[in-house]
Design a protein around this motif. Structure first.
Motif, PDB file in Angstrom:
ATOM      1  N   GLU A   1       0.924  -1.173  -0.018  1.00 56.19           N
ATOM      2  CA  GLU A   1       0.028   0.077  -0.067  1.00 56.19           C
ATOM      3  C   GLU A   1       0.880   1.459   0.195  1.00 56.19           C
ATOM      4  O   GLU A   1       0.575   2.164  -0.795  1.00 56.19           O
ATOM      5  N   ALA A   2       1.873   1.230   0.756  1.00 58.52           N
ATOM      6  CA  ALA A   2       2.776   2.358   0.948  1.00 58.52           C
ATOM      7  C   ALA A   2       3.351   2.638  -0.078  1.00 58.52           C
ATOM      8  O   ALA A   2       3.569   3.726  -0.869  1.00 58.52           O
ATOM      9  N   SER A   3       4.030   1.676  -0.793  1.00 53.39           N
ATOM     10  CA  SER A   3       4.762   1.757  -2.197  1.00 53.39           C
ATOM     11  C   SER A   3       3.788   2.296  -3.263  1.00 53.39           C
ATOM     12  O   SER A   3       4.085   3.161  -3.923  1.00 53.39           O
ATOM     13  N   ASN A   4       2.645   1.880  -3.276  1.00 54.23           N
ATOM     14  CA  ASN A   4       1.433   2.502  -4.443  1.00 54.23           C
ATOM     15  C   ASN A   4       1.386   3.666  -4.011  1.00 54.23           C
ATOM     16  O   ASN A   4       1.321   4.703  -4.934  1.00 54.23           O
ATOM     17  N   ARG A   5       0.906   3.981  -2.689  1.00 58.20           N
ATOM     18  CA  ARG A   5       1.066   5.300  -2.411  1.00 58.20           C
ATOM     19  C   ARG A   5       1.940   6.561  -2.898  1.00 58.20           C
ATOM     20  O   ARG A   5       1.655   7.375  -3.497  1.00 58.20           O
ATOM     21  N   MET A   6       3.250   5.820  -2.465  1.00 56.10           N
ATOM     22  CA  MET A   6       4.278   6.888  -2.848  1.00 56.10           C
ATOM     23  C   MET A   6       4.440   6.913  -4.241  1.00 56.10           C
ATOM     24  O   MET A   6       4.556   8.169  -4.669  1.00 56.10           O
ATOM     25  N   LYS A   7       4.118   5.976  -5.106  1.00 52.81           N
ATOM     26  CA  LYS A   7       4.024   6.120  -6.518  1.00 52.81           C
ATOM     27  C   LYS A   7       3.208   6.979  -7.010  1.00 52.81           C
ATOM     28  O   LYS A   7       3.528   7.779  -7.877  1.00 52.81           O
ATOM     29  N   GLU A   8       2.089   6.863  -6.454  1.00 51.86           N
ATOM     30  CA  GLU A   8       1.028   7.757  -6.929  1.00 51.86           C
ATOM     31  C   GLU A   8       1.420   9.161  -6.668  1.00 51.86           C
ATOM     32  O   GLU A   8       1.117   9.907  -7.242  1.00 51.86           O
ATOM     33  N   GLU A   9       2.052   9.322  -5.268  1.00 54.46           N
ATOM     34  CA  GLU A   9       2.167  10.801  -5.019  1.00 54.46           C
ATOM     35  C   GLU A   9       3.306  11.299  -5.879  1.00 54.46           C
ATOM     36  O   GLU A   9       3.101  12.400  -6.400  1.00 54.46           O
ATOM     37  N   ALA A  10       4.320  10.561  -6.182  1.00 54.76           N
ATOM     38  CA  ALA A  10       5.261  10.840  -7.098  1.00 54.76           C
ATOM     39  C   ALA A  10       4.705  11.354  -8.258  1.00 54.76           C
ATOM     40  O   ALA A  10       5.376  12.518  -8.906  1.00 54.76           O
ATOM     41  N   GLN A  11       3.970  10.344  -8.998  1.00 56.84           N
ATOM     42  CA  GLN A  11       3.472  10.790 -10.187  1.00 56.84           C
ATOM     43  C   GLN A  11       2.689  12.005 -10.162  1.00 56.84           C
ATOM     44  O   GLN A  11       2.974  12.615 -10.774  1.00 56.84           O
ATOM     45  N   ALA A  12       1.721  12.102  -8.963  1.00 61.51           N
ATOM     46  CA  ALA A  12       1.065  13.392  -8.867  1.00 61.51           C
ATOM     47  C   ALA A  12       2.007  14.796  -8.938  1.00 61.51           C
ATOM     48  O   ALA A  12       1.600  15.703  -9.520  1.00 61.51           O
ATOM     49  N   ASP A  13       3.107  14.470  -7.968  1.00 64.06           N
ATOM     50  CA  ASP A  13       3.958  15.522  -7.745  1.00 64.06           C
ATOM     51  C   ASP A  13       4.706  16.001  -9.095  1.00 64.06           C
ATOM     52  O   ASP A  13       4.800  17.000  -9.618  1.00 64.06           O
ATOM     53  N   ALA A  14       4.953  14.890  -9.900  1.00 63.67           N
ATOM     54  CA  ALA A  14       5.609  15.227 -11.149  1.00 63.67           C
ATOM     55  C   ALA A  14       4.789  16.100 -12.217  1.00 63.67           C
ATOM     56  O   ALA A  14       5.375  16.856 -12.821  1.00 63.67           O
ATOM     57  N   LYS A  15       3.379  15.334 -12.068  1.00 63.75           N
ATOM     58  CA  LYS A  15       2.684  16.106 -13.011  1.00 63.75           C
ATOM     59  C   LYS A  15       2.372  17.681 -12.464  1.00 63.75           C
ATOM     60  O   LYS A  15       2.404  18.545 -13.515  1.00 63.75           O
ATOM     61  N   LYS A  16       2.184  17.675 -11.369  1.00 66.06           N
ATOM     62  CA  LYS A  16       2.170  19.000 -10.937  1.00 66.06           C
ATOM     63  C   LYS A  16       3.282  19.844 -11.235  1.00 66.06           C
ATOM     64  O   LYS A  16       3.072  21.092 -11.752  1.00 66.06           O
ATOM     65  N   ALA A  17       4.417  19.317 -10.964  1.00 70.82           N
ATOM     66  CA  ALA A  17       5.584  20.230 -11.535  1.00 70.82           C
ATOM     67  C   ALA A  17       5.732  20.458 -12.851  1.00 70.82           C
ATOM     68  O   ALA A  17       6.066  21.520 -13.442  1.00 70.82           O
ATOM     69  N   ALA A  18       5.287  19.272 -13.735  1.00 71.56           N
ATOM     70  CA  ALA A  18       5.311  19.590 -15.175  1.00 71.56           C
ATOM     71  C   ALA A  18       4.540  20.659 -15.470  1.00 71.56           C
ATOM     72  O   ALA A  18       4.751  21.641 -16.521  1.00 71.56           O
ATOM     73  N   ASP A  19       3.134  20.497 -14.959  1.00 73.93           N
ATOM     74  CA  ASP A  19       2.281  21.732 -15.348  1.00 73.93           C
ATOM     75  C   ASP A  19       2.586  23.073 -15.076  1.00 73.93           C
ATOM     76  O   ASP A  19       2.524  24.054 -15.699  1.00 73.93           O
ATOM     77  N   LYS A  20       3.408  22.988 -13.624  1.00 69.61           N
ATOM     78  CA  LYS A  20       3.831  24.455 -13.581  1.00 69.61           C
ATOM     79  C   LYS A  20       4.712  25.065 -14.571  1.00 69.61           C
ATOM     80  O   LYS A  20       4.704  26.070 -14.712  1.00 69.61           O
ATOM     81  N   ILE A  21       5.727  23.935 -14.823  1.00 75.01           N
ATOM     82  CA  ILE A  21       6.793  24.445 -15.833  1.00 75.01           C
ATOM     83  C   ILE A  21       6.044  24.840 -17.078  1.00 75.01           C
ATOM     84  O   ILE A  21       6.446  25.892 -17.565  1.00 75.01           O
ATOM     85  N   ILE A  22       4.963  24.169 -17.340  1.00 74.91           N
ATOM     86  CA  ILE A  22       4.401  24.460 -18.811  1.00 74.91           C
ATOM     87  C   ILE A  22       3.727  25.829 -18.543  1.00 74.91           C
ATOM     88  O   ILE A  22       3.812  26.688 -19.442  1.00 74.91           O
ATOM     89  N   ASP A  23       3.076  26.067 -17.486  1.00 79.73           N
ATOM     90  CA  ASP A  23       2.321  27.138 -17.328  1.00 79.73           C
ATOM     91  C   ASP A  23       3.190  28.366 -17.241  1.00 79.73           C
ATOM     92  O   ASP A  23       2.945  29.261 -18.029  1.00 79.73           O
ATOM     93  N   GLU A  24       4.444  28.356 -16.506  1.00 83.28           N
ATOM     94  CA  GLU A  24       5.455  29.276 -16.499  1.00 83.28           C
ATOM     95  C   GLU A  24       5.844  29.575 -17.790  1.00 83.28           C
ATOM     96  O   GLU A  24       6.024  30.575 -18.283  1.00 83.28           O
ATOM     97  N   ALA A  25       6.346  28.525 -18.629  1.00 84.59           N
ATOM     98  CA  ALA A  25       6.907  28.570 -19.930  1.00 84.59           C
ATOM     99  C   ALA A  25       5.799  29.448 -20.782  1.00 84.59           C
ATOM    100  O   ALA A  25       5.885  30.228 -21.432  1.00 84.59           O
ATOM    101  N   ARG A  26       4.633  28.836 -20.453  1.00 83.60           N
ATOM    102  CA  ARG A  26       3.459  29.735 -21.236  1.00 83.60           C
ATOM    103  C   ARG A  26       3.335  31.182 -21.145  1.00 83.60           C
ATOM    104  O   ARG A  26       3.268  32.010 -21.811  1.00 83.60           O
ATOM    105  N   ALA A  27       3.600  31.527 -19.824  1.00 82.84           N
ATOM    106  CA  ALA A  27       3.512  32.801 -19.248  1.00 82.84           C
ATOM    107  C   ALA A  27       4.492  33.446 -19.766  1.00 82.84           C
ATOM    108  O   ALA A  27       4.452  34.678 -20.419  1.00 82.84           O
TER     109      ALA A  27
END
Lengths: 164, 337
Positions: free
Chosen positions: A85-111
């Motif tokens: 469960e923990a590993s799954n959660r961590m994976k999901e969290e990592a994915q979410a974090d990565a996505k968030k970071a990517a989105d941010k970068i994209i947004d910033e780039a776009r701006a």
């Protein structure tokens, strides 16, 4: 009849001998024998009950072991489950974090792109305005001198603009 | 001085010892009943066989208020032909197997008679055997029994578990040594009495009387309240009946030792009489065929007597245990009887 009349002497002798024999044998034989027999029976009984107790203890130990084993197995399963469960959660969290970071970068780039675009547009506008002014100035100057020359000049400038 | 062996010629040889030899009696008239009775009753001399040195003269010990205690060999009562001297010895006379004063005054005959000697032999055998058994228990502590110990252990356990415990109950241990002593005294006495030449000790009423009286004393001394209340005021019975029962119960106290006395005495004496009668047949008929037949039957009866020796020891101990058990039972049982 002599057979049926107990003799006094024999009664006395029998009493003395039997009672004496009783006390002597009680001390020498009966009591030690009775005590030994009893002692042996008690020790046999003890041995039997000890064996029975040991048997019960072993059975209890066995069931304890089984219980422990079962508990250990359950514990292992639980830990594994939790780990998974923990590993799954961590994976999901990592994915979410990565996505968030990517989105941010994209947004910033776009701006940034937008800002640059705005800036470029503004510059273009300014340049266009400047050129227009220069063209207008030159036109104005030429028209003031020679009409034909003014027309050539305008054509030249227009060509220049085209080049630019 | 005490044990002088007869060297006298044996004259009244009707009682040629049937056990030792099958000699024809020297006298023609053979009184079987006299011979048999002579063999089963007590005597001051121990007759083994006819002739020289066949008779052991036992010591006479006699007390009278007149002469105090005196001791001498019973051989003094007989002349050299083994006949009773008519004049007696030293003022004493042997009358009906009793030492009496010649002047008729009363005496207390404490002689070592045949049965007293037999009592001593029995006691010595018992002491030797059972000290050896006890030694076995000391030697084999915590180990399996061995030797004579393993021979007697089942008998002792039989007495305990089949006779004493079931009849007396959990508090049997107080009486167990006495009952063991009783059982083995009777058993050994019975078996020794069957040996050729041995005296009929446990078939003597004085011996059995003492045993029965000891059981009687132990029973009544240890009798508890419920035992005595059963005798004097039988519970659960209508009042008029109690008055009838009272004498019956009181008689009952005394019939117990009488039955013990008589049972053992009769069983052993009867066995001896049967064997002696069968042997006497030979001397009555003076015939080989009767001799062989009666010898075979006597042998058979002898084997039965060995059985009887055990049974009588068992029965005497059983009834003693039963009486003691009844008198000392702890539970109240006043709703029946």
């Amino acid at each position: 009849m002599e057979l049926l009349t107990p003799g006094t002497g024999l009664i006395i002798w029998q009493l003395v001998i039997f009672v004496g024999l009783f006390f002597l044998l009680s001390k020498l034989a009966w009591k030690p024998i009775i005590a030994s027999l009893k002692e042996r029976e008690v020790s046999i009984q003890d041995a039997l009950s000890t064996a029975e107790k040991a048997r019960l203890e072993i059975a209890a130990l066995k069931s304890d072991n089984e219980k422990l084993l079962k508990a250990a197995r359950e514990e292992r399963d639980r830990i594994l489950h939790e780990a998974r469960e923990a590993s799954n959660r961590m994976k999901e969290e990592a994915q979410a974090d990565a996505k968030k970071a990517a989105d941010k970068i994209i947004d910033e780039a776009r701006a940034a792109i937008n800002i640059e675009k705005q800036a470029a547009l503004r510059e273009v506008k300014e340049q266009v305005a400047l050129f227009s002014l220069e063209v207008a100035e030159k036109l104005l100057r030429k028209s003031l001198a020679d009409d034909k020359a003014q027309k050539e000049l305008v054509a030249n400038y227009v060509k220049d603009i085209k080049v630019n | 001085m005490f044990f002088s062996v007869a060297s006298a010629q044996h004259e009244h040889t009707q009682e040629a010892d049937e056990y030792e030899n099958g000699e024809k009696p020297q006298k023609e008239e053979f009184n079987a009943s006299e011979v048999i009775i002579h063999h089963v009753v007590d005597d001051h001399s121990w007759h083994f066989w006819s002739g020289h040195s066949g008779t052991l003269f036992l010591p006479v010990i006699v007390y009278s208020s007149e002469r105090g205690i005196e001791a001498f060999s019973s051989g003094n009562f007989y002349d050299e032909h083994h006949n009773l001297k008519a004049e007696g010895y030293n003022g004493y006379k042997l009358e009906h197997h009793k030492v009496v004063l010649a002047n008729g005054a009363s005496t207390l005959d404490l002689s070592i008679t045949k049965n007293v000697a037999m009592l001593f032999i029995n006691a010595i055998v018992l002491i030797l055997v059972f000290t050896a058994v006890a030694k076995g228990y000391k030697k084999n502590t915590g180990k399996a029994p061995s030797g004579i110990q393993s021979f007697f252990e089942p008998v002792i356990l039989f007495v305990r578990d089949e006779i004493v415990k079931p009849n007396i109950g959990p508090h049997y241990e107080k009486y167990f040594p006495y009952l063991l002593n009783l059982f083995f005294f009777i058993l050994f006495g019975n078996i020794l009495g069957l040996l050729p030449g041995a005296s009929n000790m446990t078939g003597n009423i004085a011996v059995t009387l003492v045993l029965a009286v000891l059981t009687f004393i132990i029973t009544n001394v240890n009798g508890n309240r419920s035992y005595w209340s059963h005798i004097f005021w039988t519970p659960g019975v209508p009042l008029p009946l109690r008055i009838v029962i009272l004498p019956v119960e009181i008689i009952g106290i005394f019939t117990k030792p009488i039955s013990l006395t008589v049972r053992l005495f009769v069983a052993i004496t009867a066995g001896h009489i049967v064997i002696l009668s069968l042997i006497a047949l030979t001397f009555i008929f003076q015939s080989y065929s009767v001799g062989i037949a009666s010898s075979l039957v006597a042998l058979f009866i002898n084997l039965i007597e060995i059985l009887v020796a055990g049974i009588q020891a068992y029965v005497f101990t059983l009834f003693s245990s039963l009486y003691i058990g009844q008198a000392t039972a702890v539970h109240e049982h006043d709703d029946h009887h």
